[in-house]
Design an enzyme around this catalytic site. Structure first.
Site, PDB file in Angstrom:
ATOM      1  N   ASP A 183      -5.557   7.527   5.197  1.00 20.71           N
ATOM      2  CA  ASP A 183      -4.854   8.305   4.182  1.00 20.71           C
ATOM      3  C   ASP A 183      -5.326   9.754   4.324  1.00 20.71           C
ATOM      4  O   ASP A 183      -6.520  10.007   4.481  1.00 20.71           O
ATOM      5  CB  ASP A 183      -5.199   7.756   2.794  1.00 20.71           C
ATOM      6  CG  ASP A 183      -4.323   8.307   1.686  1.00 20.71           C
ATOM      7  OD1 ASP A 183      -4.081   9.534   1.672  1.00 20.71           O
ATOM      8  OD2 ASP A 183      -3.906   7.525   0.831  1.00 20.71           O
ATOM      9  N   GLN A 203       4.351   5.076  -6.229  1.00 20.59           N
ATOM     10  CA  GLN A 203       4.464   4.924  -4.780  1.00 20.59           C
ATOM     11  C   GLN A 203       4.909   6.279  -4.228  1.00 20.59           C
ATOM     12  O   GLN A 203       6.085   6.612  -4.243  1.00 20.59           O
ATOM     13  CB  GLN A 203       5.473   3.820  -4.456  1.00 20.59           C
ATOM     14  CG  GLN A 203       5.525   3.435  -3.005  1.00 20.59           C
ATOM     15  CD  GLN A 203       6.530   2.305  -2.750  1.00 20.59           C
ATOM     16  OE1 GLN A 203       7.292   1.904  -3.631  1.00 20.59           O
ATOM     17  NE2 GLN A 203       6.527   1.810  -1.540  1.00 20.59           N
ATOM     18  N   HIS A 235       3.265   0.167   1.506  1.00 23.25           N
ATOM     19  CA  HIS A 235       1.957   0.423   2.095  1.00 23.25           C
ATOM     20  C   HIS A 235       0.868  -0.185   1.233  1.00 23.25           C
ATOM     21  O   HIS A 235       0.931  -0.144   0.017  1.00 23.25           O
ATOM     22  CB  HIS A 235       1.698   1.913   2.352  1.00 23.25           C
ATOM     23  CG  HIS A 235       1.872   2.807   1.173  1.00 23.25           C
ATOM     24  ND1 HIS A 235       3.113   3.161   0.650  1.00 23.25           N
ATOM     25  CD2 HIS A 235       0.970   3.463   0.402  1.00 23.25           C
ATOM     26  CE1 HIS A 235       2.947   3.985  -0.357  1.00 23.25           C
ATOM     27  NE2 HIS A 235       1.646   4.175  -0.555  1.00 23.25           N
ATOM     28  N   HIS A 248      -3.051  -0.094   0.297  1.00 24.04           N
ATOM     29  CA  HIS A 248      -4.251   0.738   0.322  1.00 24.04           C
ATOM     30  C   HIS A 248      -5.458  -0.181   0.515  1.00 24.04           C
ATOM     31  O   HIS A 248      -5.613  -1.149  -0.229  1.00 24.04           O
ATOM     32  CB  HIS A 248      -4.439   1.477  -1.017  1.00 24.04           C
ATOM     33  CG  HIS A 248      -3.363   2.445  -1.334  1.00 24.04           C
ATOM     34  ND1 HIS A 248      -3.507   3.799  -1.112  1.00 24.04           N
ATOM     35  CD2 HIS A 248      -2.128   2.274  -1.870  1.00 24.04           C
ATOM     36  CE1 HIS A 248      -2.401   4.416  -1.500  1.00 24.04           C
ATOM     37  NE2 HIS A 248      -1.550   3.508  -1.964  1.00 24.04           N
TER      38      HIS A 248
END
Length: 147
Positions: A35, A96, A102, A104
């Site tokens: 990220d 989102q 996705h 995390h």
């Protein structure tokens, strides 16, 4: 119907190699990369390579591969980053920030400051530091059994 990519989707562009991402793992079905605004260094995003916006949109055949790799990443956080544990989560539409499913996977340690849903973001000091975190996770994944 699965879509190979969605115009303007940042994650699709990373998957296709059109945008740079610090890739941690890649299989035929999924990709994981750091990220850019991590909760903690090593915070990884795991995505299906095909564009699916939410978990309910994900075909059954991709559920196992996606969450099998989430499991491996959680273990890699502990082994590769010496984290005490991990936080694994996903959002469907609400909160989102990118409309591409996705997961995390975030390294956690006691007293790391993460409380409830207050998630302060940090950043890497440099591209080299991000690359070093990605490499540590890649090495740990090599030692982690494939699903």
């Amino acid at each position: 119907m699965p879509r190979k990519g969605e115009a303007g989707c940042v994650f699709c562009e990373i998957v296709k190699g059109e945008l740079h991402g610090h890739v941690v793992l890649e299989t035929d079905e999924v990709m994981a990369f750091l990220d850019t605004r991590p909760l903690f260094k090593g915070h990884t995003l795991l995505v299906p390579k095909e564009h699916h916006e939410t978990l309910p949109d994900l075909p059954e055949g991709l559920v196992g591969p996606l969450f099998g790799e989430a499991k491996r990443l959680a273990k890699a956080m502990e082994e590769g980053l010496e984290a005490a544990g991990s936080f694994v989560a996903l959002n469907n539409r609400i909160s989102q920030s990118v409309p591409h499913l996705h997961v995390h996977v975030v390294p956690r340690n006691p007293k790391d400051g993460l409380r409830g849903f207050f998630w302060p973001r940090t950043k890497y000091a440099s591209d080299a530091e991000a690359a070093e975190y990605a490499a540590r996770l890649q090495e740990a994944l090599l030692r982690t059994e494939t699903v």
